[in-house]
Design a protein around this motif. Sequence first.
Motif, mmCIF file in Angstrom:
data_model
loop_
_atom_site.group_PDB
_atom_site.id
_atom_site.type_symbol
_atom_site.label_atom_id
_atom_site.label_comp_id
_atom_site.label_asym_id
_atom_site.label_seq_id
_atom_site.Cartn_x
_atom_site.Cartn_y
_atom_site.Cartn_z
ATOM 1 N N UNK A 139 -3.651 5.813 -5.358
ATOM 2 C CA UNK A 139 -3.170 6.084 -3.999
ATOM 3 C C UNK A 139 -2.156 5.032 -3.545
ATOM 4 N N UNK A 140 -1.921 4.019 -4.340
ATOM 5 C CA UNK A 140 -1.083 2.892 -3.918
ATOM 6 C C UNK A 140 0.269 3.315 -3.333
ATOM 7 N N UNK A 144 0.106 2.803 3.667
ATOM 8 C CA UNK A 144 0.978 2.339 4.744
ATOM 9 C C UNK A 144 1.083 0.818 4.745
ATOM 10 N N UNK A 145 -0.053 0.137 4.553
ATOM 11 C CA UNK A 145 -0.082 -1.331 4.523
ATOM 12 C C UNK A 145 -1.006 -1.759 3.378
ATOM 13 N N UNK A 146 -0.461 -2.019 2.203
ATOM 14 C CA UNK A 146 -1.301 -2.411 1.069
ATOM 15 C C UNK A 146 -2.188 -3.624 1.351
ATOM 16 N N UNK A 241 -10.400 5.035 0.836
ATOM 17 C CA UNK A 241 -8.998 4.624 0.921
ATOM 18 C C UNK A 241 -8.082 5.821 0.661
ATOM 19 N N UNK A 242 -8.485 6.689 -0.258
ATOM 20 C CA UNK A 242 -7.669 7.881 -0.550
ATOM 21 C C UNK A 242 -7.669 8.851 0.622
ATOM 22 N N UNK A 243 -8.746 8.842 1.433
ATOM 23 C CA UNK A 243 -8.770 9.708 2.615
ATOM 24 C C UNK A 243 -7.898 9.165 3.732
ATOM 25 N N UNK A 248 -3.444 1.310 9.023
ATOM 26 C CA UNK A 248 -2.670 0.085 8.841
ATOM 27 C C UNK A 248 -3.489 -1.198 8.979
ATOM 28 N N UNK A 249 -4.746 -1.049 9.327
ATOM 29 C CA UNK A 249 -5.590 -2.222 9.584
ATOM 30 C C UNK A 249 -6.899 -2.074 8.811
ATOM 31 N N UNK A 250 -7.323 -3.144 8.154
ATOM 32 C CA UNK A 250 -8.536 -3.082 7.334
ATOM 33 C C UNK A 250 -9.766 -2.772 8.177
ATOM 34 N N UNK A 251 -9.815 -3.286 9.397
ATOM 35 C CA UNK A 251 -10.969 -3.035 10.260
ATOM 36 C C UNK A 251 -11.081 -1.552 10.604
#
Length: 490
Positions: A139-140, A144-146, A241-243, A248-251
């Motif tokens: 999905x990389x 939007x924000x790796x 993560x694929x969904x 853009x934010x890990x939280x």
Amino acid sequence: MSSTTPIFPKKFHYPSLGTSCTSLAISAIFLLLYTFLYSHNCTQQFGQLNPIELKLSTSPDNSSSSPINIPTDITHLKFILASSKKTLKLRRPYIEAWWRPNQTRGNIFLDSPPTKDLLPWPSSYPPFQVNEDIKKLRVYPKLAVPAAVRLFRSILETFRLGDDENVRWYVMGDDDTVFLVHNLVGVLAKYDQTKYYYIGMTSEAVKSNFDFSFNMAYGGAGFALSYSLVQVLAPSIDDCVERYPHLRVSDQLLSSCLADLGVDLTTEKGFHQIDLLGDISGLLSSHPQCPLVSLHHLDGVNSIFPSKNRYESVNHLMEAAKFDQSRLLQQTICYHRPTNWSFSVSWGYSAHIYENIIPRSVLRKPLETFAPFKKSARPPLYMFNTRLPSLESCQTPHVFFLESVKNLENGDHEYGQVVTTYKRTSRRNLPPCSWTGNHSADHITKIHAVLQETRRNQGGKVECCNVEYEAGASVADIKLRPCISGEVIA
């Protein structure tokens, strides 16, 4: 359906009387059971609902080596700190202020191996791990924000490291998060780690919550995941993560993934994201009546002690924490009736004198000495009520900040006492309050707050105090004590 099958049976058989009674009895039992379960779940206090208790049958039961009847302590927590090669060196003092080598467990995750200026790796740091290369994820290209995914996957990578014996909680934070570990342990000890819990706090800023979520814990403030929940979450992280490659934010990624597992946020007000700017002394001087668990974004606000830099300020606050974390920032209010003065003490941080009798219902609201984190924000700005600063003599406090903490050993007292001293840092430059008799407090230079060292604050419970002051003296003494039943703080 076969063409030879009749639509209705040819003959309807009526049940016998015995069969009818049995059916009615069984129905009644099921009805009572359903009513009990429904009312039990719906009448619990908001925020105390039972979390989902399902667990993967293939997951190891970590609770077997950590029985629930053993109180939670520091060894049951595993920290995951998010960092980068760029930020770590500057934020070292924040980590060292709270990390306890050989006591606290966990790792700090970096985006690349540490450079020579960070080696040899300091023993005062958590052991480091370098995050896996997320470019290997299919999905990389869609991310939007790796970097957000890198931080989020630190949970999975920690789980894969193993070494989770007796771990009850994963606690995540940033490299500039300052944890009050004793208080954190106390907060988590209230919860059953064998159930699914996601514990943290939203932002102080309405705009931040609106932009991301009002049901999301902020990782800078820190959050905790029960180990039972981690066991279910970790194997599903990459699928999640694929969904949500657009987040853009890990939280926000974590919150969305947990929501899809049926788990919502349990809030604890002691976690502080500090999405504020400027002088946050107004907030810290009227902290909610709950244990202080964390502070974040201290690089983005003024030094919390005006006479010290940011790093010195954190260490100064932690000096008070060494004596009694349970009471740190807890607000105590009392009055000196002969002068009509109100005293407000934020233990281990600040003290205020108002030349007016002001009830606790007002003083518990933070003075809005700070500004919104985002300049584009429009009212309502904060997730709590505030008081606007005033130049009116009867509403503006004389402000004192912590100077020292001392333990008075026994002496003439049955038990030792802890004395915190608060020193005036600047003059108020206003005339006395005329409403209440023109009793100026300008000459007060210090305030002593005294408490018995053996008495800890229980669960953020409100305390009361007495004022000892002689007319004309430059020092006022405050004796902290439990409130009398029915005592009015006004």
